[in-house]
Design an enzyme around this catalytic site. Structure first.
Site, PDB file in Angstrom:
ATOM      1  N   GLN A  51      -0.934   4.126  20.628  1.00 51.10           N
ATOM      2  CA  GLN A  51      -0.121   5.227  19.403  1.00 51.10           C
ATOM      3  C   GLN A  51      -1.691   6.088  19.207  1.00 51.10           C
ATOM      4  OE1 GLN A  51      -1.736   2.386  19.390  1.00 51.10           O
ATOM      5  NE2 GLN A  51      -2.035   0.855  18.263  1.00 51.10           N
TER       6      GLN A  51
ATOM      7  N   ASP B  16       3.330  -0.558  12.670  1.00 52.34           N
ATOM      8  CA  ASP B  16       2.307  -0.091  12.597  1.00 52.34           C
ATOM      9  C   ASP B  16       2.670   1.618  13.382  1.00 52.34           C
ATOM     10  OD1 ASP B  16      -1.293  -0.655  13.872  1.00 52.34           O
ATOM     11  OD2 ASP B  16       0.182   1.298  14.527  1.00 52.34           O
TER      12      ASP B  16
ATOM     13  N   GLY C 212       3.309   1.379  -3.333  1.00 58.88           N
ATOM     14  CA  GLY C 212       1.876   1.109  -4.174  1.00 58.88           C
ATOM     15  C   GLY C 212       1.939   2.823  -4.619  1.00 58.88           C
TER      16      GLY C 212
ATOM     17  N   TYR D  67       1.170  -0.898   0.353  1.00 65.27           N
ATOM     18  CA  TYR D  67      -0.122   0.294  -0.045  1.00 65.27           C
ATOM     19  C   TYR D  67       0.810   1.607  -0.019  1.00 65.27           C
ATOM     20  CZ  TYR D  67      -3.711   3.156   1.515  1.00 65.27           C
ATOM     21  OH  TYR D  67      -4.796   3.863   1.448  1.00 65.27           O
TER      22      TYR D  67
HETATM   23  P1  NAD Z   1     -12.845   1.395   0.736  1.00 66.71           P
HETATM   24  O1  NAD Z   1     -11.976   0.611   0.818  1.00 66.71           O
HETATM   25  O2  NAD Z   1     -13.823   1.379   0.612  1.00 66.71           O
HETATM   26  O3  NAD Z   1     -12.621   2.319  -1.553  1.00 66.71           O
HETATM   27  C1  NAD Z   1     -11.652   1.411  -2.727  1.00 66.71           C
HETATM   28  C2  NAD Z   1     -12.756   1.481  -3.033  1.00 66.71           C
HETATM   29  O4  NAD Z   1     -12.142   1.273  -4.498  1.00 66.71           O
HETATM   30  C3  NAD Z   1     -13.785   0.141  -3.134  1.00 66.71           C
HETATM   31  O5  NAD Z   1     -14.999   0.876  -3.868  1.00 66.71           O
HETATM   32  C4  NAD Z   1     -13.148  -0.869  -3.916  1.00 66.71           C
HETATM   33  O6  NAD Z   1     -14.087  -1.859  -4.810  1.00 66.71           O
HETATM   34  C5  NAD Z   1     -12.236   0.167  -5.355  1.00 66.71           C
HETATM   35  N1  NAD Z   1     -11.346  -0.578  -6.200  1.00 66.71           N
HETATM   36  C6  NAD Z   1     -10.450  -1.334  -5.763  1.00 66.71           C
HETATM   37  N2  NAD Z   1      -9.560  -1.925  -5.908  1.00 66.71           N
HETATM   38  C7  NAD Z   1     -10.093  -1.294  -7.278  1.00 66.71           C
HETATM   39  C8  NAD Z   1      -9.435  -2.167  -8.587  1.00 66.71           C
HETATM   40  N3  NAD Z   1      -8.800  -2.378  -8.728  1.00 66.71           N
HETATM   41  N4  NAD Z   1     -10.011  -1.303  -9.941  1.00 66.71           N
HETATM   42  C9  NAD Z   1     -11.610  -0.409  -9.221  1.00 66.71           C
HETATM   43  N5  NAD Z   1     -11.540  -0.209  -8.582  1.00 66.71           N
HETATM   44  C10 NAD Z   1     -10.834  -1.234  -7.016  1.00 66.71           C
HETATM   45  O7  NAD Z   1     -11.805   2.507   1.006  1.00 66.71           O
HETATM   46  P2  NAD Z   1     -11.820   4.718   1.107  1.00 66.71           P
HETATM   47  O8  NAD Z   1     -11.513   4.783   2.295  1.00 66.71           O
HETATM   48  O9  NAD Z   1     -13.331   4.724   0.611  1.00 66.71           O
HETATM   49  O10 NAD Z   1     -10.705   4.920   0.263  1.00 66.71           O
HETATM   50  C11 NAD Z   1     -10.866   5.410  -0.811  1.00 66.71           C
HETATM   51  C12 NAD Z   1      -9.048   5.917  -0.919  1.00 66.71           C
HETATM   52  O11 NAD Z   1      -8.520   7.104  -0.015  1.00 66.71           O
HETATM   53  C13 NAD Z   1      -7.893   4.824  -1.355  1.00 66.71           C
HETATM   54  O12 NAD Z   1      -7.245   5.440  -2.700  1.00 66.71           O
HETATM   55  C14 NAD Z   1      -7.513   4.988  -0.285  1.00 66.71           C
HETATM   56  O13 NAD Z   1      -6.204   4.375  -0.269  1.00 66.71           O
HETATM   57  C15 NAD Z   1      -7.926   6.703   0.038  1.00 66.71           C
HETATM   58  N6  NAD Z   1      -7.369   6.944   1.294  1.00 66.71           N
HETATM   59  C16 NAD Z   1      -8.355   6.739   2.399  1.00 66.71           C
HETATM   60  C17 NAD Z   1      -7.756   7.159   3.454  1.00 66.71           C
HETATM   61  C18 NAD Z   1      -8.957   6.756   4.217  1.00 66.71           C
HETATM   62  O14 NAD Z   1      -9.320   7.335   6.260  1.00 66.71           O
HETATM   63  N7  NAD Z   1     -10.505   6.590   4.193  1.00 66.71           N
HETATM   64  C19 NAD Z   1      -6.919   7.693   4.357  1.00 66.71           C
HETATM   65  C20 NAD Z   1      -5.788   7.348   2.878  1.00 66.71           C
HETATM   66  C21 NAD Z   1      -6.499   7.568   1.851  1.00 66.71           C
HETATM   67  N1  UDP Z   2      -6.335  -0.371  15.769  1.00 64.39           N
HETATM   68  C1  UDP Z   2      -6.584  -0.857  17.321  1.00 64.39           C
HETATM   69  N2  UDP Z   2      -7.648  -2.088  17.306  1.00 64.39           N
HETATM   70  C2  UDP Z   2      -8.232  -2.490  16.385  1.00 64.39           C
HETATM   71  C3  UDP Z   2      -8.140  -1.522  14.782  1.00 64.39           C
HETATM   72  C4  UDP Z   2      -7.233  -0.942  14.674  1.00 64.39           C
HETATM   73  O1  UDP Z   2      -5.636  -0.623  18.144  1.00 64.39           O
HETATM   74  O2  UDP Z   2      -9.306  -3.437  15.992  1.00 64.39           O
HETATM   75  C5  UDP Z   2      -5.264   0.669  15.765  1.00 64.39           C
HETATM   76  C6  UDP Z   2      -4.093  -0.198  14.546  1.00 64.39           C
HETATM   77  O3  UDP Z   2      -3.354  -0.459  15.416  1.00 64.39           O
HETATM   78  C7  UDP Z   2      -3.520   1.409  14.765  1.00 64.39           C
HETATM   79  C8  UDP Z   2      -4.516   2.695  14.584  1.00 64.39           C
HETATM   80  O4  UDP Z   2      -5.600   1.774  15.235  1.00 64.39           O
HETATM   81  O5  UDP Z   2      -2.245   1.861  15.115  1.00 64.39           O
HETATM   82  C9  UDP Z   2      -5.488   3.154  13.003  1.00 64.39           C
HETATM   83  O6  UDP Z   2      -5.432   1.545  12.350  1.00 64.39           O
HETATM   84  P1  UDP Z   2      -6.367   2.181  10.973  1.00 64.39           P
HETATM   85  O7  UDP Z   2      -6.417   0.232  10.687  1.00 64.39           O
HETATM   86  O8  UDP Z   2      -7.815   2.412  11.457  1.00 64.39           O
HETATM   87  O9  UDP Z   2      -5.592   2.323  10.545  1.00 64.39           O
HETATM   88  P2  UDP Z   2      -4.066   2.981   9.627  1.00 64.39           P
HETATM   89  O10 UDP Z   2      -3.878   4.314  10.267  1.00 64.39           O
HETATM   90  O11 UDP Z   2      -3.275   2.004  10.499  1.00 64.39           O
HETATM   91  O12 UDP Z   2      -3.702   2.529   8.522  1.00 64.39           O
END
Ligand code: NAD
Ligand code: UDP
Length: 316
Positions: free
Chosen positions: A214, A278, A153, A150
């Protein structure tokens, strides 16, 4: 001669996911034609079911690791699983989604001259030595760990965005998103907010990984989507990367206590091993977002959690 008005045509990849579904809704509200492309790996049709009757909304089952040919004015590239259990389920596909997905969507943006937004992440900072994290910080990321599919990527996707910008003059907007929560998150998503709320509502033990000391900074989804739209609408020279997140910083123990209080739950805390790599702390420096976009989050954690708890009650 009659003048025709064309709505802006916007592609949202990952549009059936948590953030994507809120974005599609916001774009439709601002009179755009929206094409949602999703392979439904973590996204759900139910997240966008209420938009299906809108003639300006279209949904395509499509995997972004393959090219897509559509005529659009703007692209929001969100496709990628975001929760650690989901992105670690098939790590090779996760890297392909970020890297090949970026190449395919940037190629599309170049061909149709669309402006393109990348949902990057605070994970590009890894387990940071600088706190809070400004965009100028290059990060501390393990290239071979279980989170690397991740983190690396997404880092490579940022590289591709900036190379298409320099080499091909593609108009780019790169947002580094910090932990965001709200309705439409999958109840079994595995991220901390959904885990804690579901556990509290079911009266099950709340799983604290490690000591719970954390920290993370949690942004409510409506604030984040406002940031996406502000970044896309900003002048072309604002390419990012721009941190988007809520600077309020909480330990996981504090989050657990708040969720227990708001759900009036009798759940106890149990401690489980900390997952590999983590990050110990995470807090965005949002000076650039404030200055260049006039954006900052408004919804306090307790208020956002109340909306989210209400949403999750249907799954108990
Ligand atoms: P999510 O998993 O709910 O949504 C991701 C969506 O992408 C899903 O609908 C999934 O089916 C689709 N998807 C996955 N692989 C695919 C592929 N190969 N082709 C087409 N569709 C595909 O996650 P989210 O929280 O909505 O995150 C959306 C974006 O924001 C992601 O790129 C994620 O990395 C980024 N992001 C989210 C957060 C957060 O806290 N929610 C934080 C940082 C970055
Ligand atoms: N975490 C936790 N309990 C859970 C799930 C996550 O204590 O059931 C902790 C995890 O180890 C991390 C933080 O919560 O330190 C945030 O985790 P999350 O998976 O939401 O996202 P991250 O920021 O690590 O991508």
């Amino acid at each position: 001669m009659k003048k025709y008005h064309f709505n802006k045509r916007v592609l949202v990849t990952g549009g059936a996911g948590f953030l994507g579904s809120h974005l599609c809704e916001a774009l439709l509200k601002s009179d755009c034609d929206v094409v949602c492309a999703d392979n439904f790996f973590t996204g759900r049709r139910g997240n966008v079911a209420h938009l299906m009757d809108n003639p300006r909304f279209e949904i395509l089952r499509h995997d972004v690791t393959f090219p897509l040919f559509v005529e659009v004015d703007e692209i929001y590239n969100l496709a990628c699983p975001a929760s650690p259990p989901h992105y670690q389920h098939d790590p090779v596909q996760t890297t392909k989604t970020s890297v090949l997905g970026a190449i395919n969507m940037l190629g599309l943006a170049k061909r149709v001259k669309a402006k393109i937004f990348q949902a990057s992440t605070s994970e590009v900072y890894g387990d940071p030595e600088i706190h809070p994290q400004p965009e100028s910080y290059w990060g501390r990321v393990n290239p071979i760990g279980t989170r690397s599919c991740y983190d690396e990527g997404k880092r490579c996707a940022e590289t591709l965005f900036f190379d298409y910008y320099r080499q091909n003059r593609v108009k780019i907007k790169v947002a580094r998103i910090f932990n965001t929560y709200g309705p439409n998150m999958h109840p079994n998503d595995g991220r901390v907010v959904s885990n804690f709320i579901m556990q509290a509502l079911r009266g099950e033990p709340i799983t604290i990984y490690g000591t719970g000391q954390q920290t993370r900074s949690f942004c409510y989804v409506s604030d984040l989507i406002a940031g996406f739209l502000a970044l896309m609408a900003s002048p072309d020279e604002v390419t990012g990367p721009v941190n988007l997140g809520n600077p309020g910083e909480f330990t996981m123990l504090e989050l657990a206590e708040t969720v227990i209080k708001l759900t009036d739950s009798k759940s106890e805390l149990i401690f489980k091993p900390l997952p590999a790599d983590d990050p110990k702390q995470r807090q965005p420096n949002i000076t650039i977002a404030k200055e260049k976009l006039g954006w900052e989050p408004k919804v306090p954690l307790e208020e956002g959690l109340k909306h989210t708890i209400k949403y999750f009650k249907q799954y108990v």
